[in-house]
Design a protein around this motif. Structure first.
Motif, PDB file in Angstrom:
ATOM      1  N   ASP A  34      30.993  29.188  33.363  1.00  0.00           N
ATOM      2  CA  ASP A  34      32.275  29.546  33.977  1.00  0.00           C
ATOM      3  C   ASP A  34      33.346  28.487  33.728  1.00  0.00           C
ATOM      4  N   MET A  60      36.054  36.661  31.793  1.00  0.00           N
ATOM      5  CA  MET A  60      34.763  36.419  32.413  1.00  0.00           C
ATOM      6  C   MET A  60      33.635  36.562  31.392  1.00  0.00           C
ATOM      7  N   LYS A  61      32.482  36.020  31.743  1.00  0.00           N
ATOM      8  CA  LYS A  61      31.263  36.205  30.957  1.00  0.00           C
ATOM      9  C   LYS A  61      30.367  37.174  31.713  1.00  0.00           C
ATOM     10  N   THR A  62      29.841  38.176  31.005  1.00  0.00           N
ATOM     11  CA  THR A  62      29.003  39.199  31.618  1.00  0.00           C
ATOM     12  C   THR A  62      27.635  39.210  30.936  1.00  0.00           C
ATOM     13  N   SER A  63      26.583  39.027  31.702  1.00  0.00           N
ATOM     14  CA  SER A  63      25.221  39.103  31.173  1.00  0.00           C
ATOM     15  C   SER A  63      24.734  40.543  31.262  1.00  0.00           C
ATOM     16  N   VAL A  64      24.301  41.077  30.130  1.00  0.00           N
ATOM     17  CA  VAL A  64      23.898  42.475  30.046  1.00  0.00           C
ATOM     18  C   VAL A  64      22.386  42.574  30.180  1.00  0.00           C
ATOM     19  N   PRO A  82      34.475  46.009  34.897  1.00  0.00           N
ATOM     20  CA  PRO A  82      34.503  45.031  35.990  1.00  0.00           C
ATOM     21  C   PRO A  82      35.601  45.380  36.985  1.00  0.00           C
ATOM     22  N   GLU A  93      35.962  40.439  28.644  1.00  0.00           N
ATOM     23  CA  GLU A  93      34.590  40.094  28.988  1.00  0.00           C
ATOM     24  C   GLU A  93      33.856  39.599  27.747  1.00  0.00           C
ATOM     25  N   MET A  95      30.396  39.556  26.484  1.00  0.00           N
ATOM     26  CA  MET A  95      29.182  40.305  26.842  1.00  0.00           C
ATOM     27  C   MET A  95      27.987  39.704  26.108  1.00  0.00           C
ATOM     28  N   LYS A 370      31.902  47.481  38.565  1.00  0.00           N
ATOM     29  CA  LYS A 370      30.690  46.789  39.013  1.00  0.00           C
ATOM     30  C   LYS A 370      30.999  45.674  39.994  1.00  0.00           C
TER      31      LYS A 370
END
Length: 370
Positions: A34, A60-64, A82, A93, A95, A370
């Protein structure tokens, strides 16, 4: 991250822009945290010439969480948006998948606030920042926006005449555009009411195919469908805003110079109407909507593996949409249209290789976030 208090999302004026990356060397996207994302956002805002700001842009960073074998651009595009999409005009994002070296970026763009080229440029600039950060290149600068005021010399009396003529010629189509499944093939105002919109992306185009060849293919498709015009976006940057006008031309060749774009510019810079507006659909009836995203050469060692442009909620009644883009010298092309229209022209696109079958992302809704 604080959004502007007066922000309102745009249900039918939202693009989803996605790109894919294969890192080189020792760079690992999983190491991005972050703190690094916040630093990247600050650098992007600082290099945007006033276009981006902290309260208009979310990152943002999104973990899939899904099987690694199914981690593709198509899969991440379809994931729930998001919550920031309903608070900011532009979201980005990063991803990532714990088991995959490759990763993707996904942006949602409110066309009342930004344009799609800005979203793509922001993604590529993010990759520039991340590589510079992990290589300790603290003095590295981000690439400038590829379009400027010089891309369009001006909007004057001739352009107002273009607009009046075009809207006058298309005025009779506004009511007919409400026919379910109609206004799709350029030959008849009535089609099979069950017609679907299909979407094909060409992301493995042979290296020898040029931009001009892609345009020639689009010209053949327009001719076969019986359309008279190309309606093409013209992107530039002016007075701290991303600007997009609409040029209407008989051929794409007319748009290859600033003078040609100025001559054909029809709708002044500004946000487009909602994609489901019957007047919008009707006004585009006799045109192929051709989106030239230009050439992008980010200063990165990673390979850009994929690209997708998607106007959320677009249905079969809207004009066929073509999008062409070159990144790192690699061509990407896509077309979405009513199924009967695609069937009539798909043979022209065989030279571009095997396409990825995509789908139009539905309109954003508060229930999906989400």
């Amino acid at each position: 991250m604080t959004a502007a208090a007066s922000y309102e999302p745009a249900r039918a004026q939202t693009l989803c822009i996605c790109s894919g990356y294969k890192p080189s060397g020792s760079f690992r996207i999983q190491q991005v945290d972050d703190t690094i994302v916040s630093a990247a956002k600050k650098a992007l805002v600082g290099s945007s010439e006033g276009i981006l700001s902290e309260d208009r842009f979310a990152m943002m960073k999104t973990s899939v969480l899904q099987p690694a074998g199914g981690f593709t651009l198509e899969s991440i595009k379809a994931l729930p948006a998001p919550r920031e999409v309903f608070e900011f005009g532009l979201t980005l994002e990063i991803m990532v998948h714990a088991q995959c070296e490759q990763f993707f970026m996904r942006s949602f763009v409110n066309l009342n606030k930004f344009d799609g080229v800005r979203a793509l440029h922001t993604q590529l600039s993010t990759m520039e920042f991340l590589e510079a950060y992990f290589e300790n290149r603290k003095d590295a600068s981000l690439s400038p926006f590829p379009f400027s005021q010089s891309n369009v010399p001006g909007y004057g009396a001739r352009n107002f005449a273009n607009m009046a003529g075009f809207l006058g010629a298309m005025a009779g189509n506004a009511i007919a555009s409400s026919i379910p499944g109609g206004l799709c093939d350029g030959r008849s105002s009535v089609q099979d009411a069950t017609a679907e919109r299909v979407f094909f992306r060409f992301n493995r185009i042979p290296a020898g195919v040029t931009y001009r060849q892609v345009e020639a293919i689009a010209e053949k498709a327009k001719q076969d469908l019986g359309f008279q015009y190309f309606a093409s976006t013209v992107n530039f940057q002016s007075q701290g805003q991303s600007q997009v006008g609409l040029a209407v031309s008989r051929t794409l060749n007319e748009l290859h110079s600033p003078e040609g774009r100025s001559k054909c510019l029809t709708m002044p810079p500004g946000a487009p109407p909602p994609i489901d507006d019957p007047v919008h659909i009707g006004s585009m009836y006799d045109s192929v909507f051709y989106n030239n995203y230009g050439r992008h050469n980010p200063r990165i060692s990673a390979t850009v593996t994929d690209f997708c442009w998607d106007w959320t909620g677009c249905d079969a009644r809207f004009s066929p949409i073509c999008v062409a883009c070159s990144i790192q010298g690699r061509l990407f092309f896509q077309m979405s249209a009513a199924a009967p229209a695609w069937a009539a022209v798909k043979q022209h696109f065989e030279v571009l290789g095997q396409p990825v079958e995509s789908s139009v992302r539905p309109f954003l809704s508060e229930g999906e976030s989400k």
